[in-house]
Enzyme design. Structure first.
Site, PDB file in Angstrom:
ATOM      1  N   SER A 212       0.851  -1.190   0.000  1.00 20.65           N
ATOM      2  CA  SER A 212       0.000   0.000   0.000  1.00 20.65           C
ATOM      3  C   SER A 212       0.885   1.238   0.000  1.00 20.65           C
ATOM      4  O   SER A 212       1.678   1.440   0.931  1.00 20.65           O
ATOM      5  CB  SER A 212      -0.902  -0.007   1.241  1.00 20.65           C
ATOM      6  OG  SER A 212      -1.772   1.094   1.257  1.00 20.65           O
ATOM      7  N   HIS A 316      -2.914   0.550  -3.783  1.00 21.45           N
ATOM      8  CA  HIS A 316      -2.514  -0.676  -3.098  1.00 21.45           C
ATOM      9  C   HIS A 316      -2.762  -1.887  -3.989  1.00 21.45           C
ATOM     10  O   HIS A 316      -3.484  -1.816  -4.979  1.00 21.45           O
ATOM     11  CB  HIS A 316      -3.189  -0.824  -1.726  1.00 21.45           C
ATOM     12  CG  HIS A 316      -4.590  -1.330  -1.747  1.00 21.45           C
ATOM     13  ND1 HIS A 316      -5.575  -0.845  -0.924  1.00 21.45           N
ATOM     14  CD2 HIS A 316      -5.199  -2.312  -2.471  1.00 21.45           C
ATOM     15  CE1 HIS A 316      -6.712  -1.498  -1.140  1.00 21.45           C
ATOM     16  NE2 HIS A 316      -6.504  -2.392  -2.077  1.00 21.45           N
TER      17      HIS A 316
END
Length: 346
Positions: A212, A316
Site C-alpha cells: 500500500s 494498493h
C-alpha cells in the site's frame, strides 16, 4: 460505473458483496486491467539485510541483481525501497513483477542460486526471497488516479473506469475475483525447513500480502505540509505497531519503506508491505483497530479538506495466495525477518 472484477472473471456469486448495486462511492477510484490472456502474475521480493550501511560488497550484489533483470525473460517492471527494521538492520528490498509465469521460471533459477543458493557470496549481509505467483483471480488493485501505475499495475494493459467496489469496509475483498465463490480462509500452519545455510518457510494456504503506497511528489507546499505533518506521522504509528506488535493480530511482518531511485537516493514515495495470516485478519485491523482507525480518520480529513485538488496519489495491491503459489527463502537473516516471523508466531 464498472465492477472492479473484469467481465471475463465474473461468475455466479455464492458469496455476496458487502454493498448493493445501488451503492455510489463518494469519490472515484480505479483498478488495473490486464489483458484476458494474462492468467497469472509473479511478485518477487529480493531482500538484502545488513547491520550497518550497505557495504561495497552489498552494493555490488544489488547491482548484479539489477543487471540480471535485463537478461532474457527478466521482469517487466521492478522497483527498489529501503527501511530500518525492528532489529535495527537496514533492509534493501527490490520487487520485480512478471505477467508470464513461464518467463519467470526460465529466468529465476540462476538468480536464485546467486541470491540465496550455492553461488551466493556473503560479506556480512543476509539475503532473502519472498515470491508469490497468484492467478489473476487471487489479487486486486486500487488507485486514486489513472495516470501513474505502481507495482503490479505497471504490467497491466491499462486502467478501468470508475469502479463500484471501494470506500466501504469489505471493498478490498469484494474486488478479488475469488471472493465471488470462496472465503479464502487460511488452513494449516507455516513451518521452517533448513537447507544448508538457507531457511525455507513452507507456508500455509491463503497467506495474504498487501502493498500500500503513497506518492506525494506532485504536492505543493500547503498540501505537502498537511500530508507530512498530519497524515504521515499517523500512518507511521500504525506501520510501527504492525512491525512491532502485529503478530498478536495476525500480521506476521510489516515493512514501511521509502522508495529509492536508480541512484539509491530517497524519493517522495513510500509503501507499506505486510504478510498476514489471512485476508480476514487484515480486514479486522483495517475496520476496527485503533491504529488504522486513526490512519483512516487522518486520511479522510485530508481528502475532504482538499477535495479534487489533492495531488497525493494512493494505491494498493492485495493478494491471497495458495501454498503452492508461494516461495520464502532466507540466508543469514535475523529471526524476525519476513515470514520467519510466521514460524516464531506459530
Amino acid at each position: 460505473m464498472e465492477s472492479a472484477i473484469p467481465a471475463h472473471l465474473q461468475t455466479a456469486r455464492t458469496r455476496h458483496r458487502r454493498v448493493g448495486d445501488d451503492y455510489a462511492p463518494p469519490y472515484p477510484s480505479f483498478v488495473a486491467r490486464h489483458k484476458p490472456s494474462v492468467t497469472r502474475v509473479v511478485m518477487a521480493y529480493f531482500g538484502l539485510q545488513t547491520r550497518d550501511t550497505p557495504s561495497i560488497a552489498a552494493e555490488q550484489a544489488l547491482d548484479r541483481l539489477a543487471s540480471g533483470f535485463t537478461a532474457t525473460d527478466g521482469p517487466t517492471h521492478w522497483d527498489r525501497a529501503r527501511y530500518v527494521d525492528e532489529a535495527g538492520f537496514t533492509n534493501v528490498v527490490t520487487v520485480a513483477y512478471w505477467n508470464d509465469r513461464q518467463k519467470f521460471d526460465r529466468w529465476f533459477p540462476r538468480a536464485r542460486e546467486r541470491w540465496t543458493g550455492g553461488e551466493r557470496t556473503s560479506d556480512g549481509f543476509g539475503t532473502f526471497i519472498e515470491a508469490l505467483y497468484p492467478s489473476v483471480e487471487g489479487y486486486e488493485t486500487l488507485f486514486s488516479s489513472l495516470d501513474r501505475p505502481e507495482g503490479v499495475a505497471v504490467l497491466a494493459d491499462g486502467m478501468s473506469g470508475e469502479v463500484l467496489e471501494h470506500a466501504y469496509w469489505g471493498g478490498m475483498r469484494d474486488r478479488i475475483p475469488l471472493s465471488q465463490t470462496s472465503e479464502m480462509a487460511p488452513s494449516g500452519s507455516a513451518r521452517a525447513v533448513r537447507d544448508g545455510a538457507r531457511v525455507r518457510i513452507i507456508p500455509h494456504d491463503n497467506v495474504c500480502l498487501i502493498r500500500s503506497g503513497q506518492d506525494w511528489g506532485d504536492t505543493e507546499a500547503a498540501e505537502r505540509k498537511m500530508y507530512l505533518g498530519d497524515v504521515e506521522p499517523v500512518l507511521r504509528e500504525g506501520m510501527d505497531f504492525l512491525r512491532d506488535q502485529g503478530r498478536s493480530i495476525g500480521c506476521y511482518a510489516n515493512r514501511y519503506m521509502t522508495v529509492v531511485g536508480p541512484d539509491g537516493a530517497a524519493t517522495e514515495k513510500s509503501y507499506g508491505m505486510s504478510w498476514w495470516k489471512s485476508l480476514s485478519a487484515l480486514e479486522r485491523w483495517a475496520e476496527s483497530h485503533p491504529t488504522h482507525v486513526r490512519i483512516f480518520g487522518a486520511a479522510m480529513k485530508y481528502l475532504s479538506t482538499l477535495g479534487p485538488a489533492a495531488k497525493l496519489r494512493l494505491y494498493h495491491e492485495v493478494t491471497v495466495a495458495r501454498a503452492d503459489e508461494q516461495l520464502f527463502e532466507y540466508v543469514e537473516c535475523h529471526p524476525q525477518t519476513g515470514m520467519l516471523n510466521a514460524v516464531e508466531a506459530a
